[in-house]
Every structure is written in C-alpha cells, then in structure tokens.
Design an enzyme around this catalytic site. Structure first.
Site: not given
Length: 603
Positions: A308, A440, A444, A403, A532, A442
C-alpha cells in the site's frame, strides 16, 4: 616508487648478490687461486643469467615484500636452488667437473643474502607498525584459525588502531604457548583478570563457529570489563557472502539470542521457487521486504511486490533490481482491503506462490483502532486468500504471530481469526493454505529494539513496561526463512511454529543494548511504565489443544488448530463498520476464543 624503477633496483641488488656470493665462495674454498679465473668466469656468467631467468619465472620481482611470508620464502628457495643446479650442469658440460663444495657455499650465501634483502622490507614495515604507541591493547578470544587470521591482519596493517597483545582460549593444550609472538594468556573464565592485568582496551571474539549460548556467556563476562567488545562474522554470514572474514564488527543484540539460527532445506525451497512466479503482500514492510530478498536468492521467474505504501515498495524494487538484474520484478501499489483489486492482481500474474505479510501488528494502536485491525488483518486476509483460490495459486503462506495464541489484544485476536480463514480456505480449495507464527522480530518496524536505540541515543531513559515481561525473539532473516520453509513443507491447513529457544526478559534485552551502545546502566536509566492495553506478561507459540510434539523439520513444529464456521467470521466482516469500538473489540476476542454461541468446530 614506479614498477620499472622498483624492478631495476631489485635486479641491480640481485646482480651484486650473485657475483658477491660466487666470488666469496671460490675465495673461501680455493686459496691457491689456480683454477679461480676460468671457473669463476664460467660460473659467474651462468649464475648471473640463470638467477634472473628463474627470478622472473618464480615472480620474485612481482612480490610485495612488505607482506612477505612462507610463500615468498618458498619462491626464493626455488629460484636460487634451480639457479645453482643450472650452474652445476653447465660446469659438467664445459669443464667436465662439478665443484660441489663451492656451489653449496654459493647456494647458502645466495639464499641468505637474497632472503635478507627481501625480508628487510617486511622487518622495516613491522617495526614501523609496532612502535606506534597510540594503538589500543587488544585481547583476542579464540586461538584457532579465526584468532590467527585476526591477529595476522592486525599485526600487518599500518592503518589498524589495534595491537594484539595475546589470546584467550579454553583449549587447555594451548595455554602458555605463543602464536605470532603473542601468548595464550588464559581461559574465558580468566577474562576479567587478564583485561585488568594487561590493561586491555579492546576485545575481539574470533570464533566464527561460536554457538549463540556460548557467545552470550562470553559477552556477559566481557561486558563487566571496560574494554570494547567486537566479534568476527559468523560462518553463516561468511558463506552467504554477506560479509568478509576480516570484517570485525560490534556485537549486536541479535547475536545474543539463546539459540542458533534456523537453517533452510535449500533443495526443497528451490523446487518451489526457482523459475516460479511469486507474489508478496506487504512487500515494503520489514518482514515482507526480507521475504522478497530471500525469495530472489532462489531465482524465481518473476516476483510481484504488492504493498500500500508507494515509497517502501519503490525502495525494495530498486534494491532488488540492482542486485538481481536477471529477475523480472513487478511492483503493484494495492490495498489488501480492496477485494476487486486483489482479484485483478491475481488474475494478471497467476502466481505459483503467495506470501501474505500485509498486516497491522502494533498492539496498543490496534487496541485503540479495532475497526482498522479487522479491515486489514481479517478482511484483507480473506480478500487475498479468496483471490489466490480463484487464481489457482499452488501455495499460500500467511504470516501470523504468537499473539494469536490465547489472545488478549485486538491485534492478536484478528490474526487468530485470519488463521481460521486460512484453515477454512484450505478445506475448500486446491491451493495449499498454511500459516506461520512468529515471536517478536528484532529490528522490525514498531518493535522494541528501534525504540530502545532511539531512547539510548537521546540519553535515556529506556522504558520497559514490566520487570517480568518476557518474549520470544527471532531475527528478520530468520522470520523470512521460516516463511519460505513453511511453503516448502506445506501440505495444507498447518500452522508452523519455530522452536525459538528460551524466552528473553525485555529488561535483559534493554540492559544488553545499553552495554552494546557503550554505556552503563548508571549513565542510561531504565524506567518501568506498566503493561499496556492488550499486552500479556508472556507469550505462547501454541495453545494446549494445538501441540504436535514431533518436529517436522529441525526447529520447526506443526500446530493442529481446529477450523471454525466461516459464517461467523463473514458476519463479523459485514457488521464491523456499524459496531462501536468496545463492541467490536469484545466480539473479536470472543470469536478468537470460540466464545460465540453460533461458533462451533467443523467436522
């Protein structure tokens, strides 16, 4: 000095040495002088001519003598020996006698004087380098081939700012020995003491085959000293051509992952990608762009870069075209939320393989913007998957996340629903649909490492959400390799997971990055900000009902998540625009956790 002047100088020196050697030899061994004149004349002319012939043959005049070593000494030995042998043959032919003793003395003098004249350049250069008082005292960890190479490079380089004063090696048989005149001072456990005693300012880890956990242990000890620590490239990087063996670099946080990187089944992947058409969605992102780089190594017929953001697609297009001029590269600016555009692109190129990396992945942002998470991660995935099915794509690989396991966030829940879509599509399509779960990544975009680096650059503090927060980590190249390997292993419907070793505490990651940046924790403070919205203290790679115990490939496991009624997901997509933020967030989590009444397992 020009080549011609250098050549004339060396030939003049050699001519003097030749004549001097033969005259001194006859003078020492023939004191009566009865045969000196005739034999000396013949021998001198013969040796003079033969020496220069063999000197040219063995390239004595083309050697850079400031870097002379065993190879150059071997060339001198051959040139002088063949010269003396030639003189002996000429003596036998002309005077029917070989003066063996005289030729032996001449050979000895010839070797010594030619060698001294050449190696004096090397001795002068080494003395000039070694008397530089401004060089940093350097300790090399590893007294094997890697350490030897590094030491030789540092010793012989005038521009190097480092002076190797010794080695450390855990091989007990090497202790107290010397390599290139530098002693093996002790073992890794003695590092802190040796650094203090020898006033070491610089440490180089010179073991290319070092395992990750071993590097972690060494760095943990080295980081307690005040010496700067650097490392030789890994064997993997040297073999792949990314770096040269002499490119010593700083230790990076990626080096300190507690496991070795995943390897590729090159043959299987080549079969799937070589001379094939490959499409990558999200090709301008950190994962998508690395997938493109990895794919191009297998020489596909063409690769379609779909994304995009025009700037990011332009950047990866230019990079690939500069590196792989023989591969047809097509950029397509398109949004995965546009169903008709996805169909148009798939129909146009008819790809053999699709890697779907386009997604919203930032947890707190998606928590505040669940509509965008659903549109991009759920609707977008359905659009691309449906278009791939209709275009008869052979393999479809979706990039997912850890996740998605027992999700507590909108981002994780939408990725879990995207996995459900992929598994449903696999049941109704000839296309093999699979998903790949990452921890995760690293480095990115949006990951913790770039944030920590910015905070350290600004002088701190480094913000960590919770002291017990842990995550699985992998590098961008590893993540991309897993995507490629999943495509090669795909039978349909699987969720592939990388064995990511032990999870890493975020606070330990922050501390390592502070030390790697050359600061102490006193200089750069760490602050805790609290968990968070949507975050968990720990992540999982597979749920309890998903686990297959066996590895289907080294370090890769296959999950067995059950598919669901696709109508529930279609209903979510249709009602998404009309739902309030809190309503949508709750519904997404309910679907991901199978908590909706009409949601049920299929089959």
């Amino acid at each position: 000095m020009s080549y011609r002047l250098r050549l004339l100088l060396l030939m003049a020196v050699d001519s003097f040495i030749v004549l001097f050697s033969i005259f001194i030899s006859y003078w020492l061994l023939n004191s009566t002088g009865s045969i000196i004149f005739s034999i000396i004349t013949i021998s001198s002319i013969s040796l003079f001519i033969s020496h220069h012939v063999y000197a040219h043959l063995f390239k004595l005049y083309k050697k850079v003598w400031a870097y002379a070593s065993i190879q150059e000494l071997s060339a001198i030995f051959k040139a002088v020996s063949f010269s003396i042998l030639t003189v002996g043959i000429i003596q036998l032919i002309i005077v029917q006698q070989i003066y063996i003793r005289t030729l032996i003395v001449t050979w000895i003098l010839h070797i010594l004087l030619i060698g001294a004249s050449r190696f004096s350049w090397r001795i002068y250069r080494d003395l000039k380098i070694n008397i530089n008082p401004n060089k940093k005292r350097t300790l090399i960890i590893g007294a094997g081939d890697g350490g030897l190479f590094v030491a030789r490079q540092l010793i012989s380089s005038e521009k190097s700012e480092l002076d190797p004063v010794g080695f450390i090696d855990d091989d007990f048989s090497k202790l107290n020995l010397e390599i290139l005149g530098r002693p093996v001072l002790g073992q890794v456990k003695d590092l802190a003491r040796i650094v203090d005693e020898k006033k070491i300012k610089h440490i180089i880890i010179a073991i290319p085959s070092l395992k990750k956990f071993e590097l972690n242990n060494i760095f943990a000890i080295a980081s307690k000293t005040k010496a700067k620590t650097q490392i030789m490239p890994s064997v993997e990087d040297i073999i792949s051509g990314k770096v040269h063996v002499n490119e010593i670099r700083d230790v990076q946080v990626e080096d300190l992952l507690g496991r070795d990187p995943v390897e590729l089944d090159i043959e299987a992947i080549s079969d799937k990608l070589t001379e094939k058409t490959v499409l990558v969605t999200g090709a301008g992102g950190s994962i998508g762009s690395e997938i493109c780089r990895q794919v191009c190594r297998f020489h596909p017929k063409q690769i379609i870069l779909l994304g995009h953001g025009e700037n990011s697609i332009y950047d990866i297009e230019m990079e690939l075209k500069n590196t792989y001029s023989n591969i047809h590269i097509e950029p397509e600016i398109a949004d995965v939320q546009d169903k008709e555009r996805m169909k148009m692109v798939m129909e146009k190129y008819r790809p053999d393989v699709v890697y779907h990396a386009a997604a919203h992945k930032h947890v707190p942002l998606m928590e505040r913007n669940p509509h965008e998470a659903v549109k991009n991660n759920v609707t977008g995935t359905r659009n691309v998957a449906t278009a791939a099915h209709e275009a008869n794509v052979k393999v479809f690989v979706m990039v997912s996340t850890d996740k998605a396991v027992n999700p507590t966030s909108v981002m994780g829940a939408t990725k879990r629903i995207a996995e459900m879509i992929i598994q449903h599509m696999d049941k109704i399509s000839k296309t093999r649909f699979v998903a790949v779960r990452f921890g995760n990544v690293l480095g990115s975009r949006g990951s913790v490492i770039p944030l920590f680096k910015k905070q350290i650059l600004a002088g701190g503090p480094v913000t960590v959400t919770h002291p017990h927060m842990i995550r699985y980590f992998m590098t961008i190249p590893e993540a991309s390799r897993l995507v490629l390997q999943a495509g090669a292993l795909a039978k349909g419907g699987e969720i592939f997971v990388l064995d990511m070793g032990e999870p890493v505490k975020i606070i330990d990651l922050a501390k390592n990055l502070i030390r790697l940046s050359g600061f102490s924790e006193e200089e750069i403070k760490i602050e805790f900000t609290g968990i968070r919205p949507g975050e968990k203290l720990f992540e999982e790679l597979l749920g309890k009902d998903e686990v297959h115990d066996e590895q289907i490939y080294p370090q890769i496991y296959r999950g067995k998540t059950p598919p669901v009624n696709i109508n529930v997901i279609i209903d979510l997509i249709n009602r998404c625009p009309s739902l309030q933020v809190d309503e949508l967030r709750q519904e997404v989590l309910d679907i991901a956790h199978f908590r909706v009444d009409e949601l049920h397992y299929v089959g």
